[in-house]
Design a protein around this motif. Structure first.
Motif, PDB file in Angstrom:
ATOM      1  N   ALA A  73       0.841  -1.203   0.000  1.00 45.77           N
ATOM      2  CA  ALA A  73       0.000   0.000   0.000  1.00 45.77           C
ATOM      3  C   ALA A  73       0.873   1.250   0.000  1.00 45.77           C
ATOM      4  CB  ALA A  73      -0.940  -0.008   1.201  1.00 45.77           C
ATOM      5  N   GLY A  74       1.952   1.236   0.797  1.00 45.88           N
ATOM      6  CA  GLY A  74       2.875   2.368   0.806  1.00 45.88           C
ATOM      7  C   GLY A  74       3.549   2.564  -0.541  1.00 45.88           C
ATOM      8  N   LEU A  75       3.989   1.450  -1.147  1.00 49.31           N
ATOM      9  CA  LEU A  75       4.610   1.523  -2.467  1.00 49.31           C
ATOM     10  C   LEU A  75       3.624   2.079  -3.499  1.00 49.31           C
ATOM     11  CD1 LEU A  75       7.064   0.864  -4.283  1.00 49.31           C
ATOM     12  CD2 LEU A  75       6.031  -1.391  -4.636  1.00 49.31           C
ATOM     13  N   CYS A  76       2.392   1.615  -3.439  1.00 55.45           N
ATOM     14  CA  CYS A  76       1.385   2.062  -4.407  1.00 55.45           C
ATOM     15  C   CYS A  76       1.008   3.525  -4.199  1.00 55.45           C
ATOM     16  CB  CYS A  76       0.170   1.144  -4.355  1.00 55.45           C
ATOM     17  SG  CYS A  76       0.507  -0.478  -5.095  1.00 55.45           S
ATOM     18  N   LEU A  77       1.097   4.033  -2.968  1.00 55.54           N
ATOM     19  CA  LEU A  77       0.913   5.472  -2.767  1.00 55.54           C
ATOM     20  C   LEU A  77       2.029   6.235  -3.479  1.00 55.54           C
ATOM     21  CD1 LEU A  77      -0.299   5.600   0.930  1.00 55.54           C
ATOM     22  CD2 LEU A  77      -1.595   6.351  -1.094  1.00 55.54           C
ATOM     23  N   GLY A  78       3.241   5.679  -3.478  1.00 53.76           N
ATOM     24  CA  GLY A  78       4.337   6.282  -4.232  1.00 53.76           C
ATOM     25  C   GLY A  78       4.056   6.291  -5.727  1.00 53.76           C
ATOM     26  N   HIS A  79       3.529   5.172  -6.242  1.00 53.37           N
ATOM     27  CA  HIS A  79       3.154   5.124  -7.663  1.00 53.37           C
ATOM     28  C   HIS A  79       2.098   6.191  -7.972  1.00 53.37           C
ATOM     29  CE1 HIS A  79       5.426   1.539  -8.210  1.00 53.37           C
ATOM     30  NE2 HIS A  79       4.510   0.664  -7.829  1.00 53.37           N
ATOM     31  N   THR A  80       1.158   6.350  -7.055  1.00 49.86           N
ATOM     32  CA  THR A  80       0.078   7.322  -7.243  1.00 49.86           C
ATOM     33  C   THR A  80       0.644   8.741  -7.287  1.00 49.86           C
ATOM     34  OG1 THR A  80      -1.413   5.805  -6.095  1.00 49.86           O
ATOM     35  CG2 THR A  80      -2.167   8.085  -6.336  1.00 49.86           C
ATOM     36  N   ALA A  81       1.576   9.033  -6.392  1.00 46.76           N
ATOM     37  CA  ALA A  81       2.216  10.359  -6.391  1.00 46.76           C
ATOM     38  C   ALA A  81       2.944  10.601  -7.709  1.00 46.76           C
ATOM     39  CB  ALA A  81       3.186  10.470  -5.216  1.00 46.76           C
ATOM     40  N   ARG A  82       3.652   9.591  -8.183  1.00 47.59           N
ATOM     41  CA  ARG A  82       4.395   9.720  -9.444  1.00 47.59           C
ATOM     42  C   ARG A  82       3.446   9.956 -10.612  1.00 47.59           C
ATOM     43  NH1 ARG A  82       4.824   6.165 -13.233  1.00 47.59           N
ATOM     44  NH2 ARG A  82       4.331   4.381 -11.921  1.00 47.59           N
ATOM     45  N   ARG A  83       2.372   9.183 -10.674  1.00 51.01           N
ATOM     46  CA  ARG A  83       1.472   9.265 -11.828  1.00 51.01           C
ATOM     47  C   ARG A  83       0.631  10.526 -11.847  1.00 51.01           C
ATOM     48  NH1 ARG A  83      -2.532   5.187 -12.286  1.00 51.01           N
ATOM     49  NH2 ARG A  83      -2.753   5.983 -14.382  1.00 51.01           N
ATOM     50  N   PHE A  84       0.144  10.951 -10.682  1.00 55.97           N
ATOM     51  CA  PHE A  84      -0.826  12.044 -10.653  1.00 55.97           C
ATOM     52  C   PHE A  84      -0.251  13.361 -10.145  1.00 55.97           C
ATOM     53  CE2 PHE A  84      -3.335   8.121 -10.411  1.00 55.97           C
ATOM     54  CZ  PHE A  84      -4.188   8.314 -11.487  1.00 55.97           C
ATOM     55  N   GLY A  85       0.922  13.316  -9.537  1.00 59.82           N
ATOM     56  CA  GLY A  85       1.565  14.543  -9.088  1.00 59.82           C
ATOM     57  C   GLY A  85       1.051  15.114  -7.790  1.00 59.82           C
ATOM     58  N   HIS A  86       0.164  14.400  -7.112  1.00 58.56           N
ATOM     59  CA  HIS A  86      -0.312  14.870  -5.814  1.00 58.56           C
ATOM     60  C   HIS A  86      -0.951  13.716  -5.030  1.00 58.56           C
ATOM     61  CE1 HIS A  86      -3.775  15.393  -8.515  1.00 58.56           C
ATOM     62  NE2 HIS A  86      -4.497  15.055  -7.463  1.00 58.56           N
ATOM     63  N   LEU A  87      -0.985  13.910  -3.718  1.00 54.97           N
ATOM     64  CA  LEU A  87      -1.676  13.014  -2.792  1.00 54.97           C
ATOM     65  C   LEU A  87      -2.317  13.889  -1.722  1.00 54.97           C
ATOM     66  CD1 LEU A  87       0.979  10.223  -2.011  1.00 54.97           C
ATOM     67  CD2 LEU A  87      -1.121   9.930  -3.328  1.00 54.97           C
ATOM     68  N   SER A  88      -3.340  13.377  -1.097  1.00 52.11           N
ATOM     69  CA  SER A  88      -3.933  14.100   0.031  1.00 52.11           C
ATOM     70  C   SER A  88      -2.961  14.077   1.207  1.00 52.11           C
ATOM     71  CB  SER A  88      -5.256  13.449   0.437  1.00 52.11           C
ATOM     72  OG  SER A  88      -5.014  12.173   1.015  1.00 52.11           O
ATOM     73  N   ALA A  89      -3.143  15.011   2.118  1.00 51.07           N
ATOM     74  CA  ALA A  89      -2.309  15.053   3.329  1.00 51.07           C
ATOM     75  C   ALA A  89      -2.455  13.750   4.117  1.00 51.07           C
ATOM     76  CB  ALA A  89      -2.689  16.260   4.186  1.00 51.07           C
ATOM     77  N   LYS A  90      -3.655  13.187   4.152  1.00 51.73           N
ATOM     78  CA  LYS A  90      -3.871  11.914   4.872  1.00 51.73           C
ATOM     79  C   LYS A  90      -3.096  10.773   4.229  1.00 51.73           C
ATOM     80  CE  LYS A  90      -8.388  12.779   6.911  1.00 51.73           C
ATOM     81  NZ  LYS A  90      -9.772  12.322   7.017  1.00 51.73           N
ATOM     82  N   ALA A  91      -3.025  10.767   2.911  1.00 48.61           N
ATOM     83  CA  ALA A  91      -2.290   9.714   2.216  1.00 48.61           C
ATOM     84  C   ALA A  91      -0.793   9.836   2.489  1.00 48.61           C
ATOM     85  CB  ALA A  91      -2.572   9.752   0.715  1.00 48.61           C
ATOM     86  N   VAL A  92      -0.283  11.064   2.480  1.00 42.93           N
ATOM     87  CA  VAL A  92       1.133  11.274   2.783  1.00 42.93           C
ATOM     88  C   VAL A  92       1.417  10.839   4.217  1.00 42.93           C
ATOM     89  CG1 VAL A  92       2.959  13.008   3.027  1.00 42.93           C
ATOM     90  CG2 VAL A  92       1.394  13.105   1.066  1.00 42.93           C
ATOM     91  N   ALA A  93       0.542  11.196   5.142  1.00 40.71           N
ATOM     92  CA  ALA A  93       0.734  10.808   6.546  1.00 40.71           C
ATOM     93  C   ALA A  93       0.723   9.282   6.701  1.00 40.71           C
ATOM     94  CB  ALA A  93      -0.347  11.444   7.421  1.00 40.71           C
ATOM     95  N   LEU A  94      -0.157   8.609   5.966  1.00 38.64           N
ATOM     96  CA  LEU A  94      -0.190   7.148   6.032  1.00 38.64           C
ATOM     97  C   LEU A  94       1.104   6.563   5.479  1.00 38.64           C
ATOM     98  CD1 LEU A  94      -1.529   4.427   6.584  1.00 38.64           C
ATOM     99  CD2 LEU A  94      -2.612   4.617   4.320  1.00 38.64           C
ATOM    100  N   ALA A  95       1.579   7.090   4.358  1.00 35.19           N
ATOM    101  CA  ALA A  95       2.833   6.599   3.775  1.00 35.19           C
ATOM    102  C   ALA A  95       3.987   6.785   4.759  1.00 35.19           C
ATOM    103  CB  ALA A  95       3.120   7.311   2.459  1.00 35.19           C
ATOM    104  N   GLU A  96       4.020   7.920   5.444  1.00 35.26           N
ATOM    105  CA  GLU A  96       5.059   8.167   6.445  1.00 35.26           C
ATOM    106  C   GLU A  96       4.943   7.183   7.604  1.00 35.26           C
ATOM    107  OE1 GLU A  96       5.659  12.948   5.628  1.00 35.26           O
ATOM    108  OE2 GLU A  96       4.270  12.310   7.202  1.00 35.26           O
ATOM    109  N   SER A  97       3.729   6.920   8.041  1.00 27.88           N
ATOM    110  CA  SER A  97       3.499   5.985   9.137  1.00 27.88           C
ATOM    111  C   SER A  97       3.910   4.560   8.756  1.00 27.88           C
ATOM    112  CB  SER A  97       2.017   6.017   9.535  1.00 27.88           C
ATOM    113  OG  SER A  97       1.726   4.994  10.456  1.00 27.88           O
TER     114      SER A  97
END
Length: 130
Positions: A73-97
């Motif tokens: 899930a963390g890796l896929c949030l990275g893919h999402t950031a790469r593809r779309f150029g943004h993530l919600s603050a909650k998604a970034v916080a989850l990736a950090e966690s």
């Protein structure tokens, strides 16, 4: 005769199929392998950013400790950031966690969460999240 291994990224599936597979894996760990392929295909190929982010977050918050789906899930949030150029603050916080958990105990969350956070930092930098 020499056989060659070939890697192919899984395709994006219809949303109803994705939801069914991921929900099934959250209640039955024997389904995690198929769910992993589904999540990766969604993160790499689905054009609906909010759907992709939502399901990365669902998996990242609901999968049990030790599930390989957490790091994924963390890796896929990275893919999402790469593809779309943004993530919600909650998604970034989850990736950090998830990355912090991976650093603290790789048997809880695997190291792919660290790769995902690296991708988020690379592709989002210090820009504001949406």
């Amino acid at each position: 005769m020499h056989s060659h291994l070939r890697f192919e990224n899984p395709p994006a599936l219809p949303h109803d199929v994705v939801v069914e597979m991921l929900e099934r894996a959250l209640s039955d760990r024997s389904q995690e392998g198929e769910a992993a392929s589904t999540l990766v295909g969604t993160a790499l190929n689905d054009e609906d950013q909010s759907f992709v982010e939502h399901w990365c977050m669902e998996i990242g918050t609901r999968a049990v400790a030790g599930s390989p789906l957490l790091g994924l899930a963390g890796l896929c949030l990275g893919h999402t950031a790469r593809r779309f150029g943004h993530l919600s603050a909650k998604a970034v916080a989850l990736a950090e966690s998830l990355a912090a958990r991976a650093e603290a105990n790789p048997s809880d969350v695997d190291g792919r969460a660290l790769d995902g956070l690296d991708d988020i930092r690379s592709f989002l930098g210090r820009r504001q999240t949406r």
